[in-house]
Design an enzyme around this catalytic site. Structure first.
Site, mmCIF file in Angstrom:
data_model
loop_
_atom_site.group_PDB
_atom_site.id
_atom_site.type_symbol
_atom_site.label_atom_id
_atom_site.label_comp_id
_atom_site.label_asym_id
_atom_site.label_seq_id
_atom_site.Cartn_x
_atom_site.Cartn_y
_atom_site.Cartn_z
ATOM 1 N N LYS A 76 53.306 46.926 38.048
ATOM 2 C CA LYS A 76 52.684 46.996 39.373
ATOM 3 C C LYS A 76 53.492 46.110 40.325
ATOM 4 C CE LYS A 76 48.052 46.396 41.430
ATOM 5 N NZ LYS A 76 46.653 45.990 41.137
ATOM 6 N N SER A 151 43.233 49.366 42.399
ATOM 7 C CA SER A 151 44.461 49.346 43.135
ATOM 8 C C SER A 151 45.703 49.627 42.288
ATOM 9 C CB SER A 151 44.646 47.970 43.794
ATOM 10 O OG SER A 151 44.760 46.955 42.818
ATOM 11 N N SER A 175 40.537 46.824 39.102
ATOM 12 C CA SER A 175 41.744 47.494 39.593
ATOM 13 C C SER A 175 42.658 48.062 38.520
ATOM 14 C CB SER A 175 42.560 46.541 40.475
ATOM 15 O OG SER A 175 42.039 46.513 41.769
#
Lengths: 489, 96
Positions: A76, A151, A175
Site C-alpha cells: 500500500k 482504504s 481498511s
C-alpha cells in the site's frame, strides 16, 4: 492457484525461477492493471534485481529458504521504502521520496520478498471506496462497476485479480478487512502492538496497524509471522516471545466457543446474513460450540472511533506544513501561517479536511471533556466489555460488512450513513483486538461475502486457525472476472 | 450543530482556508457527525479518563541513548527549499 505456499513449493522444486515468476507477474500487471487501477507505480527494475538475488540466494541455501524467498508482493502506498515514492495518494506527498524503509517491509525484504510496486488507496487511508486519492478509483475485479473497498482497495484488488500473491495494507478502522471482503480475499488485522508501525504513514496512531492481505489464511499467517515482533522504533510494539502462528494452524476447532452478537447482524443484507449463518453451521459441524453473547456498549464503538480517530488525525496531520517535505503552495503569502494554510488548503482533499476539522473541534477547550475524554472512558469501557465477553467465548463471528461491494455512486446525503457500514470492523481497532476477514460465500450477483472473526488480544494463532478451519472445509471457489497469474500444477 | 464561530475557530487552528461553498458543505457534514457521536455525552462511565494502554509495553520507553537517525542530507532531501543544512522559509513575499 497462486498462494505463497504453492509458489514457494514451485520455487523449491525449481519448476520456476524467481526471475521467471516475477516476469509473469509484471506481465500480468501490464495486462490487468489498466482495468482495475490497483497499482499506482510498478517497480520493475528493482523487482527483477531482487528476483535475481533471490534465485542466487536459493542456490546457496539448499533447502532452508524462507517461505517468502523469491515471491513477489506489493505494498500500500502509505508504507515507506527508501528511495521510492510514498504518496499516500495525496497531492500533499505527490513527490515525496522515503528516506527509510518501514520495519515490516524491511523484514519482508530480509526474507527475500520482491517488490512489484505500490498500490492504490484512499487519500491518506481515509475512506472506504479507494476513490478519494489523486490516482483515481480502484475497481473491483468481480465487477468493475463496483468499488474494491478501502482504504486498502488497491492491495485487495491486486491479490483478488492475481497480480500480486500477497500485499501489505493498513487497517485503522477496517481498511484491510473491508476491501478484502469486497474483493473475495483474506485480510488480517493483527493484535495492536505485534507489528511495528514504523514507516507506516500515521493516520490515527492508536488504531493503525499494518495488515497482510492474501488469497489464503495460511498465507496471511506466513506474512504475519515474518513481520511481527518488537521494534525499538515503535514504542507500542509488545516485548514478548512471538511463536510462529503457521505451526499452530491445523484446522481443529473442536470445542472452540464461537460467540454471536445479534447486534452485529443488524442492517446487513439477507445474502450477507445467510452466508455468515451457513459458515456458523459449518463450524458447528466441525465441533465448535456456538454461543449467544451480548456486548452492552457495542453501539458506542463507531462514535468512539470517530472522536478519538479524528482527534489523533488532527494532531498527526499538523506535520504537513510544506516546509520540511510535501506540497508547498505556489501562491504568494504574507507570513508562515498564511503559507501553511494555503499549502494545506490546496493539497488536502475533502475527507482529510473534514476529519482534521472534526478532530480540532473535539479537542477544543469547550468540547474536550464531553467528547474526547468521554470517548477515552468509553473506549476503556468497551475494552472491558470485550474482555468479559471473551470469558464466555473464544472468538466472535460476524459479517465483515453489511453488504457486498457497493457501486461508486453510493453517496448518501448524510456522511454518517457511509460511516455506519464500518460498525463491525472498527471494534477490533478500538479495542486493539486481532480480527480476520475471509470469504464465506457470494451474493445473488456473484459478489463475494466476507465474514469476520475477532479474538482476544494476542490470540492471533487462534483467530488464524479458526479461519483456516472454515476455509479448508468450505473450499469456496470464487472466480473474479479479471485474473492474472495462476499455476494449476 | 456546529456554529459558524466554532467552525471558524477550528479552521484557524487547523490552518485551513475554506471558500463559502466548501464551508457550507463542511459545516453540514460536521454537524451530522457531531450529532451522531453526541450519544457519548449521555453515557455515564466510571472508567479512567486516562488512556489505558493497548499494549503491555506502551509505557516502556527506550533508554535515552543517541543512536543512528536520519542524516542531515536525508532530512532535507524532500524540502521545497534548503540551504547550508537548514530548511529555508521566506519570511514574507512582499516588502522583503
Amino acid at each position: 492457484m497462486s498462494s505463497i505456499l504453492h509458489l514457494s513449493n514451485l520455487l523449491a522444486r525449481k519448476e520456476i525461477s524467481s526471475v521467471e515468476l516475477t516476469k509473469k507477474y509484471l506481465s500480468a500487471i501490464n495486462n490487468i492493471n489498466p482495468s482495475i487501477n490497483a497499482y499506482i507505480s510498478v517497480t520493475e527494475e528493482m523487482a527483477l534485481l531482487q528476483a535475481q538475488k533471490a534465485d542466487d540466494m536459493r542456490k546457496q541455501l539448499k533447502g532452508d529458504a524462507p517461505l517468502l524467498l523469491g515471491i513477489p508482493m506489493a505494498l500500500k502506498d502509505n508504507l515507506a521504502v527508501r528511495g521510492f515514492q510514498t504518496t499516500c495518494c495525496s497531492k500533499t506527498l505527490e513527490n515525496f521520496k522515503s528516506t527509510y524503509t518501514a520495519t515490516a517491509v524491511q523484514k519482508l525484504f530480509n526474507n527475500g520478498a520482491i517488490l512489484l510496486g505500490k498500490t492504490n488507496m484512499d487519500e491518506f487511508a481515509m475512506g472506504s471506496y479507494s476513490n478519494t486519492g489523486i490516482f483515481g478509483a480502484t475497481f473491483n475485479p468481480y465487477d468493475t462497476a463496483k468499488s474494491a473497498g478501502g482504504s486498502s482497495g488497491g492491495s485487495a484488488a491486486a491479490v483478488s485479480s492475481k497480480i500480486a500473491p500477497y500485499t501489505l495494507g493498513t487497517d485503522t478502522g477496517g481498511s484491510a478487512r473491508q476491501p478484502a471482503s469486497f474483493c473475495g480475499v483474506v485480510g488480517y488485522k493483527p493484535t495492536y502492538g505485534t507489528v511495528s508501525r514504523y514507516g507506516a504513514v500515521a493516520l490515527a496512531s492508536s488504531f493503525d496497524q499494518i495488515s497482510p492481505i492474501a488469497s489464503t489464511v495460511k498465507d496471511c499467517a506466513i506474512v504475519y509471522d515474518t513481520i511481527k515482533g518488537f521494534d525499538i522504533n515503535d514504542m507500542t510494539t509488545i516485548k514478548q516471545n512471538y511463536a510462529p502462528c503457521l505451526d499452530k494452524i491445523n484446522g481443529n476447532v473442536k470445542g472452540v466457543k464461537i460467540g454471536i452478537a445479534t447486534k452485529m447482524f443488524e442492517n446487513c443484507s439477507k445474502d450477507v446474513v445467510d452466508s455468515v449463518y451457513r459458515a456458523i453451521e459449518t463450524y458447528r459441524g466441525l465441533g465448535a460450540e456456538i454461543v449467544d453473547i451480548t456486548i452492552p456498549t457495542i453501539e458506542l464503538a463507531l462514535p468512539i472511533y470517530y472522536i478519538i480517530g479524528c482527534a489523533e488525525i488532527s494532531s498527526n496531520f499538523g506535520r504537513y506544513d510544506g516546509i520540511r517535505y510535501g506540497y508547498k503552495t505556489n501562491k504568494s503569502y504574507k507570513d508562515i501561517d498564511d503559507m501553511i494554510s494555503k499549502t494545506r488548503s490546496e493539497a488536502f482533499g475533502d475527507d482529510v479536511k473534514r476529519r482534521i476539522m472534526l478532530g480540532i473541534y473535539f479537542l477544543s477547550k469547550n468540547n474536550f471533556n464531553e467528547y474526547y475524554l468521554k470517548a477515552i472512558q468509553l473506549r476503556n469501557e468497551l475494552t472491558s466489555d470485550f474482555e468479559n465477553v471473551f470469558k464466555q467465548c473464544d472468538l466472535i463471528i460476524s459479517p465483515t460488512t453489511p453488504t457486498t461491494a457497493l457501486a461508486f455512486d453510493f453517496n448518501p446525503d448524510n456522511v454518517v450513513d457511509k460511516y455506519k457500514a464500518d460498525i463491525c470492523v472498527v471494534i477490533a481497532n478500538v479495542c486493539g483486538l486481532p480480527a480476520i476477514s475471509l470469504p464465506c460465500g457470494t451474493d445473488s450477483n456473484g459478489l463475494p461475502v466476507g465474514m469476520q472473526l475477532i479474538g482476544p488480544k494476542n490470540s492471533d494463532s487462534r483467530v488464524l486457525n479458526t479461519a483456516f478451519a472454515f476455509e479448508n472445509t468450505a473450499n469456496l471457489k470464487l472466480n473474479p472476472t479479471l485474473g492474472g497469474v495462476t499455476y494449476d500444477i | 450543530m456546529i456554529t459558524e464561530k466554532d467552525f471558524d475557530n477550528a479552521a484557524a487552528n487547523a490552518l485551513l482556508y475554506f471558500d463559502d461553498e466548501e464551508k457550507k458543505r463542511l459545516m453540514k457534514d460536521m454537524s451530522d457527525v457531531i450529532e451522531f457521536v453526541s450519544v457519548v455525552k449521555a453515557v455515564k462511565s466510571n472508567k479512567p479518563t486516562a488512556y489505558k494502554p493497548l499494549t503491555i509495553s506502551a509505557s516502556d520507553l527506550r533508554e535515552d541513548i543517541i543512536g543512528n537517525t536520519l542524516s542531515n542530507e536525508d532530512a532535507l532531501s524532500n524540502a521545497d527549499c534548503a540551504d547550508d543544512g537548514y530548511f529555508v522559509v521566506k519570511r514574507r513575499s512582499k516588502g522583503e
